[in-house]
Design an enzyme around this catalytic site. Structure first.
Site, mmCIF file in Angstrom:
data_model
loop_
_atom_site.group_PDB
_atom_site.id
_atom_site.type_symbol
_atom_site.label_atom_id
_atom_site.label_comp_id
_atom_site.label_asym_id
_atom_site.label_seq_id
_atom_site.Cartn_x
_atom_site.Cartn_y
_atom_site.Cartn_z
ATOM 1 C CB SER A 25 -59.305 -53.940 -86.725
ATOM 2 O OG SER A 25 -60.317 -53.575 -87.634
ATOM 3 C CB THR A 157 -28.526 -29.481 -58.174
ATOM 4 O OG1 THR A 157 -27.326 -29.341 -57.300
ATOM 5 C CG2 THR A 157 -29.338 -28.306 -58.516
ATOM 6 C CG HIS A 158 -25.772 -33.234 -58.951
ATOM 7 N ND1 HIS A 158 -25.196 -33.612 -60.037
ATOM 8 C CD2 HIS A 158 -25.533 -31.849 -58.966
ATOM 9 C CE1 HIS A 158 -24.671 -32.743 -60.557
ATOM 10 N NE2 HIS A 158 -24.931 -31.483 -59.830
ATOM 11 C CB SER A 279 -47.652 -54.393 -47.020
ATOM 12 O OG SER A 279 -46.996 -55.410 -46.869
ATOM 13 C CE LYS A 285 -43.976 -51.467 -47.539
ATOM 14 N NZ LYS A 285 -42.474 -50.784 -48.178
ATOM 15 C CG ASN A 287 -46.589 -50.031 -50.183
ATOM 16 O OD1 ASN A 287 -45.542 -49.578 -49.356
ATOM 17 N ND2 ASN A 287 -47.057 -51.063 -50.096
ATOM 18 C CD GLU A 292 -44.742 -47.662 -55.726
ATOM 19 O OE1 GLU A 292 -43.647 -48.019 -55.351
ATOM 20 O OE2 GLU A 292 -45.714 -47.889 -55.115
ATOM 21 C CE1 TYR A 319 -55.109 -48.796 -93.898
ATOM 22 C CE2 TYR A 319 -55.330 -50.718 -95.270
ATOM 23 C CZ TYR A 319 -55.567 -50.201 -94.173
ATOM 24 O OH TYR A 319 -55.745 -51.134 -93.066
ATOM 25 C CD GLN A 324 -57.017 -53.968 -88.780
ATOM 26 O OE1 GLN A 324 -57.848 -53.910 -89.660
ATOM 27 N NE2 GLN A 324 -56.928 -55.262 -88.340
HETATM 28 N N1 ARG Z 1 -59.846 -51.952 -90.462
HETATM 29 C C1 ARG Z 1 -58.969 -51.419 -91.406
HETATM 30 C C2 ARG Z 1 -58.012 -50.383 -90.584
HETATM 31 O O1 ARG Z 1 -58.223 -49.979 -89.536
HETATM 32 C C3 ARG Z 1 -59.859 -50.204 -92.224
HETATM 33 C C4 ARG Z 1 -59.009 -49.927 -93.498
HETATM 34 C C5 ARG Z 1 -59.034 -51.188 -94.126
HETATM 35 N N2 ARG Z 1 -58.574 -51.012 -95.603
HETATM 36 C C6 ARG Z 1 -58.235 -51.847 -96.346
HETATM 37 N N3 ARG Z 1 -58.164 -51.732 -97.412
HETATM 38 N N4 ARG Z 1 -58.230 -53.290 -96.016
HETATM 39 O O2 ARG Z 1 -56.914 -50.092 -91.348
#
Ligand code: ARG
Length: 458
Positions: A25, A157-158, A279, A285, A287, A292, A319, A324
């Site tokens: 991560s 309204t509408h 455009s 144009k 825009n 948007e 957990y 993650q």
């Molecule tokens: N990178 C993990 C997360 O964001 C941290 C916690 C990980 N814990 C574990 N027991 N693998 O959730």
């Protein structure tokens, strides 16, 4: 082998390269570096105070972590995928730097309570930032309302012309929404601002830790009361994304109005060139890209809410690695909301309004028909009968291509003998607007009072 991993002890085979990438991560949780270091320093100080680790280790840890912080901020820290996440990247580097002492930092905690802490610390600051952006937008709206007090536009309204209203009243409607958005954010903050550290992996820790002390260092108002819940709760993030979804829904409705109001058919407002694009093929144009895009980005935030709700829905306590997946939707929501609020505040500040077009539109569509009905009620007619009389007058106007204000007294009297010359003063746009003077109404005096109240911060 897996000895480079902080958890490598029970493993005999190296991690598959792709599994490593798939499970890491670090690419997205590196933005938690500041919170991770802050949390670790607080944890180390508490361990030292409790005599769980030696004081000289605490000093070494603090010094080492501060150096790492500087490196990350200078862009010289080498993040490694094989160290999976921000927590292990920092901890491994710390141990490299200071040896034994670094390896003592993780005493009495786990990544499960650590990550919960980091997200709470992070979100806490972001909610404060979002609240400040909401204030900027509220200020911009109030400025527009104040600068244009007295400008009349059609209320719908509408999406059909309904009754004339003040443009300022319309702006203040969004102020009310923004204020509720702010209140929702601030309410959510109460549940974000609770310290989860000390839950360990799931059941607590065997060390004599002092959680209240950590809470004090990190400025948390409470500590969590159940270790299983501490590491598995993401309600606070869901609540935030839910509040953000409602906020984006408001911005999206406003966007839709601005897009409509900038068309050549409406021409109520002119957005500054810096918020629009041209455009590549049609030279005429301009825009309204910004509204948007904000309208479009509302979809991502709703998507983030559904994503995290769905991640959480089947998870047994406590957990699970699934969690993650909380970070990307959360971070994306924070970025999207902040960006949208910032750009909106600037856009509203620079928006120019077309007073005469709005006024002309407000005069069309028999917008003062209700005022005639109310006039008849004041002359003693029951409202339902008055409604019927005016309906017939409107029909007459449609057939003769006239506006209500063009009818003569004689013509009015075809529909009701109770109508006299004083009807004319009742059906001007100003009269119509200013007659709605009760709290919450569009009368100029009332709107002026609202502006004053809002400016006084009430
Ligand atoms: N990178 C993990 C997360 O964001 C941290 C916690 C990980 N814990 C574990 N027991 N693998 O959730």
């Amino acid at each position: 082998m897996s000895k480079d991993k902080l958890w490598g002890g029970r493993f005999t085979q190296p991690t598959d390269k792709f599994v490593e990438e798939f499970t890491a991560s670090i690419d997205f949780d590196k933005r938690l570096y500041h919170q991770d270091i802050r949390g670790s320093i607080a944890h180390a100080r508490m361990l030292g105070k409790q005599g769980i680790i030696p004081m000289e280790d605490v000093l070494a840890i603090e010094k080492g972590l501060n150096e790492i912080l500087q490196q990350i901020e200078a862009g010289t820290f080498d993040f490694s995928i094989s160290l999976e996440d921000i927590h292990m990247n920092i901890e491994a580097r710390l141990s490299e730097k200071i040896g034994e002492a670094g390896k003592r930092l993780h005493t009495g905690r786990s990544r499960n309570d650590q990550v919960a802490l980091d997200i709470r610390l992070y979100l806490r600051d972001e909610i404060v930032a979002i609240s400040a952006y909401l204030d900027m937008l509220i200020d911009a709206l109030i400025s527009q309302a104040e600068a244009n007090l007295g400008v009349i536009m059609p209320g719908f309204t509408h999406l059909q012309t309904a009754q004339p209203i003040l443009f300022s009243h319309h702006m203040l409607a969004y102020v009310e929404m923004c204020k509720r958005d702010k209140a929702r954010m601030e309410d959510c903050l109460k549940r974000v601002n609770v310290l989860p550290l000390g839950a360990g992996a799931l059941a607590g820790t065997t060390f004599p830790i002092d959680r209240e002390h950590v809470a004090e260092i990190l400025d948390f108002s409470e500590v969590t009361r159940n270790s299983l819940d501490s590491v598995s709760d993401r309600d606070f993030a869901l609540e935030f994304i839910a509040a953000a979804s409602i906020l984006m829904m408001h911005l999206s409705r406003f966007s839709e109005e601005l897009i409509l109001w900038s068309t050549s058919e409406f021409k109520f407002v002119e957005l500054s060139d810096s918020f629009c694009t041209g455009s590549s093929i049609m030279p005429q144009k301009k825009n309204p890209d910004v509204p948007e895009l904000v309208r479009g980005k509302t979809g991502r935030v709703y998507g983030n809410l559904m994503a995290l709700l769905t991640v959480m829905k089947g998870l047994p306590l406590a957990y699970n690695k699934d969690m993650q997946e909380d970070k990307e939707p959360l971070f994306d929501t924070i970025d999207t909301v902040k960006g949208s609020l910032k750009i909106f505040a600037d856009m509203i500040r620079e928006m120019r309004i077309n007073v005469s077009t709005m006024r002309a539109a407000a005069a069309k569509g028999f917008s003062t028909a209700t005022d005639v009905a109310d006039y008849l009620v004041r002359k003693g007619l029951p409202f339902r009968d008055a409604h019927e009389v005016v309906g017939r007058a409107v029909q007459y106007c449609i057939e003769n291509e006239m506006e209500l204000k063009e009818l003569s007294v004689a013509e009015w009297q075809l529909f009701s003998g109770k109508i006299d010359r004083d009807i004319f003063a009742c059906i001007t746009l100003e009269a119509s607007v200013n007659a709605r003077a009760a709290t919450g109404g569009t009368a100029e005096e009332r709107v002026r009072m609202e502006i004053e109240r809002l400016k006084a911060g009430k």
